[in-house]
Design a protein around this motif. Sequence first.
Motif, short mmCIF file in Angstrom:
data_model
loop_
_atom_site.label_atom_id
_atom_site.label_comp_id
_atom_site.label_asym_id
_atom_site.label_seq_id
_atom_site.Cartn_x
_atom_site.Cartn_y
_atom_site.Cartn_z
N ASN A 56 -1.30 16.65 7.28
CA ASN A 56 -2.19 17.14 8.32
C ASN A 56 -3.03 15.99 8.87
OD1 ASN A 56 -4.57 16.79 6.69
ND2 ASN A 56 -4.20 18.79 5.72
N LEU A 57 -3.81 16.29 9.87
CA LEU A 57 -4.57 15.26 10.58
C LEU A 57 -5.55 14.54 9.66
CD1 LEU A 57 -4.46 14.34 13.53
CD2 LEU A 57 -6.40 15.83 14.00
N GLU A 58 -6.24 15.28 8.83
CA GLU A 58 -7.24 14.67 7.96
C GLU A 58 -6.60 13.76 6.91
OE1 GLU A 58 -10.44 14.67 8.67
OE2 GLU A 58 -9.75 15.81 10.42
N GLU A 59 -5.44 14.14 6.42
CA GLU A 59 -4.74 13.29 5.45
C GLU A 59 -4.30 11.99 6.11
OE1 GLU A 59 -2.54 16.21 2.31
OE2 GLU A 59 -1.79 16.28 4.37
N ARG A 60 -3.84 12.08 7.34
CA ARG A 60 -3.41 10.87 8.04
C ARG A 60 -4.59 9.96 8.32
NH1 ARG A 60 0.86 12.21 12.67
NH2 ARG A 60 0.95 9.94 12.62
N LYS A 61 -5.72 10.56 8.69
CA LYS A 61 -6.93 9.78 8.91
C LYS A 61 -7.37 9.09 7.62
CE LYS A 61 -9.13 12.22 12.78
NZ LYS A 61 -10.32 13.01 13.18
N ALA A 62 -7.26 9.79 6.51
CA ALA A 62 -7.67 9.22 5.23
C ALA A 62 -6.84 7.98 4.90
CB ALA A 62 -7.54 10.26 4.12
N THR A 63 -5.54 8.07 5.10
CA THR A 63 -4.67 6.91 4.82
C THR A 63 -5.04 5.74 5.72
OG1 THR A 63 -2.84 8.31 4.06
CG2 THR A 63 -2.30 6.08 4.77
N LEU A 64 -5.22 6.00 7.01
CA LEU A 64 -5.63 4.94 7.94
C LEU A 64 -6.92 4.28 7.46
CD1 LEU A 64 -4.95 6.68 11.39
CD2 LEU A 64 -3.66 4.76 10.41
N LYS A 65 -7.86 5.09 7.03
CA LYS A 65 -9.16 4.58 6.58
C LYS A 65 -9.03 3.74 5.32
CE LYS A 65 -13.79 6.35 5.31
NZ LYS A 65 -13.84 6.06 3.86
N PHE A 66 -8.30 4.22 4.33
CA PHE A 66 -8.20 3.51 3.07
C PHE A 66 -7.50 2.16 3.24
CE2 PHE A 66 -7.98 7.99 1.03
CZ PHE A 66 -9.35 8.13 1.13
N VAL A 67 -6.46 2.13 4.07
CA VAL A 67 -5.77 0.86 4.31
C VAL A 67 -6.69 -0.12 5.02
CG1 VAL A 67 -3.86 -0.25 5.55
CG2 VAL A 67 -3.46 1.91 4.34
N ALA A 68 -7.40 0.35 6.05
CA ALA A 68 -8.30 -0.53 6.79
C ALA A 68 -9.40 -1.07 5.89
CB ALA A 68 -8.91 0.23 7.97
N GLU A 69 -9.92 -0.25 4.99
CA GLU A 69 -10.99 -0.69 4.10
C GLU A 69 -10.52 -1.77 3.13
OE1 GLU A 69 -13.81 3.32 3.88
OE2 GLU A 69 -12.34 2.93 2.30
N SER A 70 -9.24 -1.72 2.77
CA SER A 70 -8.75 -2.66 1.75
C SER A 70 -8.22 -3.96 2.34
CB SER A 70 -7.69 -1.99 0.87
OG SER A 70 -6.63 -1.48 1.66
N VAL A 71 -7.53 -3.90 3.49
CA VAL A 71 -6.90 -5.13 4.01
C VAL A 71 -7.17 -5.37 5.50
CG1 VAL A 71 -5.07 -5.17 2.26
CG2 VAL A 71 -4.69 -3.92 4.40
N GLY A 72 -8.08 -4.60 6.08
CA GLY A 72 -8.42 -4.83 7.48
C GLY A 72 -8.96 -6.24 7.68
N GLY A 73 -8.48 -6.93 8.72
CA GLY A 73 -8.88 -8.31 8.96
C GLY A 73 -8.07 -9.32 8.18
N LYS A 74 -7.29 -8.86 7.23
CA LYS A 74 -6.45 -9.74 6.41
C LYS A 74 -4.98 -9.64 6.78
CE LYS A 74 -9.68 -9.11 2.55
NZ LYS A 74 -9.85 -8.52 1.20
N LEU A 75 -4.59 -8.47 7.28
CA LEU A 75 -3.22 -8.23 7.73
C LEU A 75 -3.27 -7.60 9.12
CD1 LEU A 75 -1.60 -6.67 4.52
CD2 LEU A 75 -1.29 -9.00 5.37
N ALA A 76 -2.21 -7.79 9.89
CA ALA A 76 -2.09 -7.08 11.17
C ALA A 76 -1.80 -5.62 10.87
CB ALA A 76 -0.96 -7.68 12.01
N LEU A 77 -2.65 -4.73 11.35
CA LEU A 77 -2.50 -3.30 11.05
C LEU A 77 -2.09 -2.54 12.31
CD1 LEU A 77 -5.57 -2.59 8.73
CD2 LEU A 77 -3.21 -3.20 8.11
#
Length: 303
Positions: A56-77
């Motif tokens: 669902n939408l909230e689950e997809r948002k959660a994944t986007l958020k968790f990835v960005a928090e861990s490697v945002g700015g370090k990898l092209a997302l």
Amino acid sequence: MTNEKFKGIIPAFYACYDEAGVVSEERTKALSLYLLEKGVKGLYVGGSSGECIYQNLEERKATLKFVAESVGGKLALIAHVGAPSTRESVELAKYAAELGYDALSAIPPIYFKLPESSIYRYWTDIIEASELPFIIYNIPQTTGYNLSLNLFAKMIENKKVIGVKNSSMPVLDIERFKAAGGEDFIVFNGPDEQYVAGRLIGADSGIGGTYAAMPELYLKAEEYVATGNFAKARSIQKDINNLIIALCSLNGNMYSAIKEVLKLRGVNVGSVRAPLEPVTGADLDKVAAIKDQIDATIAKYLD
């Protein structure tokens, strides 16, 4: 930021669940960091490998958020925001932009067979939802629509359209999209079984569903292509294909087999979501053999 940021090995990120089948922050961040440490160029988050159609939408948002928090700015997302409705896709696009993603991507609309005018409007609505660049996702074997050169030409009139992730099987499609898109336009090879062929005929980069199971091999394949060592490139592609065939030979979904391999490699991301089937029973023993085969193949090329 230039388009060079997106050129390299970009794994399609897997859905990460806990034992109850809930999207896991801990496991999502662990997989992100694991792939960062392996040396990949970026991550494609929320696509087929991310089981987006079953979340669902909230689950997809959660994944986007968790990835960005861990490697945002370090990898092209790259955030895949294709969803059953334009409304949901636009919401995901805006959220990905807020999180600092580098680009958006989307499959064409699914289920109903729509005219190209509807597909054009769908993609354009997503593009207009943020300032992020956009990457078309062409995967006719699952969506039932094969991107035409006519619609492609119309889409790339929009300067925010910087690339196409092409997962159709003919490598000719890659050559034609590259020829039409031009030197600065990025064509991503989609089918993992033809990574080397795709790169040689015009793909600038690659996004693939088996990359995260064996990133070392795809990074090495890219090295061979980039340095002109085509004999080695052909050899490693053959070995990669043997591994892909093995992953697809079990009773259960390929992503389930990959997740079991990752578990044996020390990265537990859970299983798959129904109706995708998990690997069970005697096939779990075969997973161990596939993991050993992957390790042996890595050793063959990295020694």
